[in-house]
Design a protein around this motif. Structure first.
Motif, PDB file in Angstrom:
ATOM      1  N   VAL A 118      10.072  -1.488   3.478  1.00  0.00           N
ATOM      2  CA  VAL A 118       9.007  -2.394   3.062  1.00  0.00           C
ATOM      3  C   VAL A 118       8.270  -1.818   1.859  1.00  0.00           C
ATOM      4  O   VAL A 118       8.111  -0.605   1.740  1.00  0.00           O
ATOM      5  N   ALA A 119       7.843  -2.706   0.976  1.00  0.00           N
ATOM      6  CA  ALA A 119       7.123  -2.288  -0.230  1.00  0.00           C
ATOM      7  C   ALA A 119       5.727  -2.886  -0.212  1.00  0.00           C
ATOM      8  O   ALA A 119       5.522  -4.005   0.265  1.00  0.00           O
ATOM      9  N   VAL A 120       4.775  -2.128  -0.723  1.00  0.00           N
ATOM     10  CA  VAL A 120       3.380  -2.559  -0.779  1.00  0.00           C
ATOM     11  C   VAL A 120       2.729  -2.035  -2.057  1.00  0.00           C
ATOM     12  O   VAL A 120       3.290  -1.194  -2.760  1.00  0.00           O
ATOM     13  N   HIS A 121       1.531  -2.530  -2.319  1.00  0.00           N
ATOM     14  CA  HIS A 121       0.781  -2.059  -3.486  1.00  0.00           C
ATOM     15  C   HIS A 121       0.312  -0.616  -3.311  1.00  0.00           C
ATOM     16  O   HIS A 121       0.265   0.151  -4.267  1.00  0.00           O
TER      17      HIS A 121
ATOM     18  N   SER B 187       0.675   4.545  -5.113  1.00  0.00           N
ATOM     19  CA  SER B 187       0.638   3.183  -5.640  1.00  0.00           C
ATOM     20  C   SER B 187       2.050   2.672  -5.824  1.00  0.00           C
ATOM     21  O   SER B 187       2.944   3.431  -6.216  1.00  0.00           O
ATOM     22  N   MET B 188       2.243   1.371  -5.564  1.00  0.00           N
ATOM     23  CA  MET B 188       3.556   0.737  -5.657  1.00  0.00           C
ATOM     24  C   MET B 188       4.571   1.611  -4.927  1.00  0.00           C
ATOM     25  O   MET B 188       5.342   2.354  -5.530  1.00  0.00           O
ATOM     26  N   ALA B 189       4.553   1.511  -3.610  1.00  0.00           N
ATOM     27  CA  ALA B 189       5.346   2.418  -2.784  1.00  0.00           C
ATOM     28  C   ALA B 189       6.193   1.681  -1.760  1.00  0.00           C
ATOM     29  O   ALA B 189       5.908   0.551  -1.384  1.00  0.00           O
ATOM     30  N   VAL B 190       7.221   2.374  -1.312  1.00  0.00           N
ATOM     31  CA  VAL B 190       8.144   1.898  -0.282  1.00  0.00           C
ATOM     32  C   VAL B 190       7.984   2.797   0.931  1.00  0.00           C
ATOM     33  O   VAL B 190       7.852   4.016   0.800  1.00  0.00           O
ATOM     34  N   VAL B 191       8.021   2.186   2.108  1.00  0.00           N
ATOM     35  CA  VAL B 191       8.021   2.934   3.362  1.00  0.00           C
ATOM     36  C   VAL B 191       9.277   2.526   4.117  1.00  0.00           C
ATOM     37  O   VAL B 191       9.565   1.337   4.263  1.00  0.00           O
ATOM     38  N   GLU B 192      10.047   3.520   4.574  1.00  0.00           N
ATOM     39  CA  GLU B 192      11.252   3.254   5.348  1.00  0.00           C
ATOM     40  C   GLU B 192      10.968   3.597   6.803  1.00  0.00           C
ATOM     41  O   GLU B 192      10.454   4.679   7.110  1.00  0.00           O
ATOM     42  N   ILE B 193      11.317   2.659   7.695  1.00  0.00           N
ATOM     43  CA  ILE B 193      10.976   2.778   9.110  1.00  0.00           C
ATOM     44  C   ILE B 193      12.236   2.609   9.948  1.00  0.00           C
ATOM     45  O   ILE B 193      13.031   1.697   9.714  1.00  0.00           O
ATOM     46  N   SER B 194      12.396   3.485  10.933  1.00  0.00           N
ATOM     47  CA  SER B 194      13.500   3.382  11.876  1.00  0.00           C
ATOM     48  C   SER B 194      12.946   3.604  13.280  1.00  0.00           C
ATOM     49  O   SER B 194      12.254   4.604  13.523  1.00  0.00           O
ATOM     50  N   GLU B 195      13.234   2.686  14.176  1.00  0.00           N
ATOM     51  CA  GLU B 195      12.780   2.769  15.563  1.00  0.00           C
ATOM     52  C   GLU B 195      11.272   3.001  15.661  1.00  0.00           C
ATOM     53  O   GLU B 195      10.795   3.789  16.466  1.00  0.00           O
ATOM     54  N   GLY B 196      10.509   2.321  14.788  1.00  0.00           N
ATOM     55  CA  GLY B 196       9.057   2.394  14.820  1.00  0.00           C
ATOM     56  C   GLY B 196       8.456   3.650  14.216  1.00  0.00           C
ATOM     57  O   GLY B 196       7.250   3.848  14.266  1.00  0.00           O
TER      58      GLY B 196
ATOM     59  N   LEU C 291      13.799  -2.966  -5.683  1.00  0.00           N
ATOM     60  CA  LEU C 291      14.833  -2.342  -4.873  1.00  0.00           C
ATOM     61  C   LEU C 291      15.529  -3.386  -4.013  1.00  0.00           C
ATOM     62  O   LEU C 291      14.862  -4.253  -3.432  1.00  0.00           O
ATOM     63  N   PRO C 292      16.867  -3.317  -3.897  1.00  0.00           N
ATOM     64  CA  PRO C 292      17.568  -4.272  -3.046  1.00  0.00           C
ATOM     65  C   PRO C 292      17.238  -4.037  -1.576  1.00  0.00           C
ATOM     66  O   PRO C 292      16.903  -2.918  -1.170  1.00  0.00           O
ATOM     67  N   MET C 293      17.323  -5.108  -0.782  1.00  0.00           N
ATOM     68  CA  MET C 293      17.112  -5.037   0.660  1.00  0.00           C
ATOM     69  C   MET C 293      15.760  -4.434   1.024  1.00  0.00           C
ATOM     70  O   MET C 293      15.638  -3.632   1.948  1.00  0.00           O
ATOM     71  N   THR C 294      14.737  -4.807   0.251  1.00  0.00           N
ATOM     72  CA  THR C 294      13.375  -4.332   0.489  1.00  0.00           C
ATOM     73  C   THR C 294      12.476  -5.535   0.720  1.00  0.00           C
ATOM     74  O   THR C 294      12.462  -6.475  -0.059  1.00  0.00           O
ATOM     75  N   GLU C 295      11.716  -5.475   1.786  1.00  0.00           N
ATOM     76  CA  GLU C 295      10.799  -6.546   2.159  1.00  0.00           C
ATOM     77  C   GLU C 295       9.447  -6.289   1.485  1.00  0.00           C
ATOM     78  O   GLU C 295       8.869  -5.216   1.646  1.00  0.00           O
ATOM     79  N   TRP C 296       8.961  -7.239   0.716  1.00  0.00           N
ATOM     80  CA  TRP C 296       7.667  -7.079   0.040  1.00  0.00           C
ATOM     81  C   TRP C 296       6.563  -7.596   0.952  1.00  0.00           C
ATOM     82  O   TRP C 296       6.516  -8.776   1.288  1.00  0.00           O
ATOM     83  N   LEU C 297       5.663  -6.715   1.374  1.00  0.00           N
ATOM     84  CA  LEU C 297       4.519  -7.116   2.190  1.00  0.00           C
ATOM     85  C   LEU C 297       3.255  -7.226   1.361  1.00  0.00           C
ATOM     86  O   LEU C 297       2.374  -7.999   1.667  1.00  0.00           O
ATOM     87  N   GLY C 298       3.152  -6.417   0.324  1.00  0.00           N
ATOM     88  CA  GLY C 298       1.940  -6.407  -0.481  1.00  0.00           C
ATOM     89  C   GLY C 298       0.803  -5.743   0.289  1.00  0.00           C
ATOM     90  O   GLY C 298       0.924  -5.384   1.448  1.00  0.00           O
ATOM     91  N   GLY C 299      -0.299  -5.558  -0.387  1.00  0.00           N
ATOM     92  CA  GLY C 299      -1.452  -4.948   0.269  1.00  0.00           C
ATOM     93  C   GLY C 299      -1.310  -3.451   0.461  1.00  0.00           C
ATOM     94  O   GLY C 299      -0.821  -2.746  -0.413  1.00  0.00           O
ATOM     95  N   ARG C 300      -1.694  -2.991   1.651  1.00  0.00           N
ATOM     96  CA  ARG C 300      -1.786  -1.555   1.915  1.00  0.00           C
ATOM     97  C   ARG C 300      -1.190  -1.210   3.281  1.00  0.00           C
ATOM     98  O   ARG C 300      -1.422  -1.909   4.259  1.00  0.00           O
ATOM     99  N   ILE C 301      -0.440  -0.133   3.329  1.00  0.00           N
ATOM    100  CA  ILE C 301       0.068   0.427   4.575  1.00  0.00           C
ATOM    101  C   ILE C 301      -0.644   1.750   4.806  1.00  0.00           C
ATOM    102  O   ILE C 301      -0.813   2.534   3.877  1.00  0.00           O
TER     103      ILE C 301
END
Length: 72
Positions: free
Chosen positions: A7-10, A21-30, A42-52
């Motif tokens: 997932v990608a967010v601001h 800033s402008m970052a990707v977080v990769e998550i597996s099994e929570g 980036l391919p196969m990346t879900e854009w959520l926007g905002g902040r994680i």
């Protein structure tokens, strides 16, 4: 990368110690398995926007929260 959600967010707050800033977080099994900044789409990346917010669990693993909801 089967089983990994990307997932990608601001902005990503890493345990209150650094902000990316402008970052990707990769998550597996929570659990967060990787995080990094990006400059191109980036391919196969879900854009959520905002902040994680990445928080450390009691066992030392990392979890990601978006709008107060645990990402899995």
């Amino acid at each position: 990368m089967e089983g990994i959600r990307r997932v990608a967010v601001h902005e990503v707050d890493v345990c209150g110690k650094e902000t990316l800033s402008m970052a990707v977080v990769e998550i597996s099994e929570g659990r967060v398995v990787n995080y990094y900044t990006f400059s191109d789409e980036l391919p196969m990346t879900e854009w959520l926007g905002g902040r994680i917010e990445i928080k450390k669990n009691e066992d030392g693993s990392l979890s990601a929260y978006w709008q107060g909801t645990l990402l899995e």
